[in-house]
Enzyme design. Structure first.
Site: not given
Length: 304
Positions: A108, A204, A274
């Protein structure tokens, strides 16, 4: 440049480079690591709060610098993402990181550190689970395979119950780069901009509607980042939905326009991002994208 492989009894240093961690979740993660046979060393500032950050910028960076120079610490694991890692660059000691290579893992918001560590020092860093992500069995298996046994060639593939697709039967080679799409775009035009030439680009994201994914991929295309890479790994785009607006392009339509239209070998629905499980990708490692077998073949050790 490689860190030493992780063995039971080793010490894992915990840092919070970005958002504020939940105390209960931190303690649960620490207990899980201890139950797996590892010792824990906490950064001095992991429970700090400053606005929406886990402490002031220089303090969060200091914890990372200290963990790299600490001879007792074998691996550095991040508490969580959120936002804030980009603000650490003025305070990070890249010379110290280069002199004391270690396993460093997160995802992230941490993407921005992983790619910078490789670009600036040659250190292979790891896009993988953080302290609060250690309950899934396949995630734990990926940790053991990559960090404890990654001193030789190995393969990365989805669990048998989760389908991975591809657009071709071809195989291509390159070094793995990438991570969170939002963070990749945020470095364009900076000294920390990602080099995608001859790379396998992994992307992503989470909770970004298709029109925002469209905007970010358009930005990467205009920067020639998509055209330069050898192929793609598409991870999890979790909750990236159109919010019921029927006139919007779907996520698949956006990916078709920017990714599939390039006709580069692409693996689709790889379990990293995630969602769970969170499989580990070694950022900077040389790999072969085997689209026929739906496997990522890591062609060199990622730890020593």
């Amino acid at each position: 440049m490689l860190g030493k492989k992780l063995c039971k009894g080793d010490t894992i240093g915990i840092v919070a480079p970005a958002g504020i961690g939940n105390k209960d979740r931190i303690e649960k993660g620490i207990n899980k690591l201890k139950s797996l046979g590892f010792n824990i060393k906490l950064g001095k500032h992991i429970y700090d709060k400053w606005g929406y950050f886990a402490g002031e910028d220089k303090d969060r960076a200091e914890d990372i610098n200290d963990m790299f120079s600490d001879e007792e610490v074998n691996m550095i694991l991040c508490v969580r993402g959120g936002y804030g890692a980009v603000r650490l660059f003025p305070y990070l000691d890249f010379n110290k990181i280069k002199k004391h290579p270690k396993i460093f893992m997160g995802y992230s918001d941490i993407t921005i550190l992983l790619d910078a560590f490789y670009e600036k020092t040659g250190l292979i860093a790891f896009h993988g689970p953080m302290l609060g992500d250690l309950e899934n069995e396949d995630t734990l298996n990926s940790i053991m395979l990559t960090l404890c046994e990654g001193d030789k060639k190995y393969e990365i593939k989805n669990p048998e119950s989760i389908l991975m697709l591809s657009n071709t039967d071809k195989c291509i080679e390159g070094r793995i780069a990438g991570g969170n799409l939002t963070l990749i775009c945020s470095t364009l035009g900076t000294p920390y901009e990602m080099d995608t030439k001859n790379k396998i680009l992994f992307i992503e994201d989470v909770e970004e509607p298709p029109y925002k994914i469209d905007r970010m991929l358009a930005q990467l295309a205009m920067a020639n980042k998509l055209q330069q890479c050898e192929g793609f790994i598409l991870g999890q785009f979790t909750d990236c939905i159109d919010e019921g607006k029927e006139s919007f392009f779907t996520l698949n339509e956006v990916l078709e326009q920017y990714i599939f239209s390039l006709n580069k070998p692409t693996l689709i629905n790889f379990m990293a991002g995630h969602d769970n499980p969170k499989l580990i990708l070694p950022i900077g490692a040389k790999a072969r994208l085997n689209c026929k077998s739906h496997v990522i073949e890591v062609m060199e050790p990622v730890v020593k």
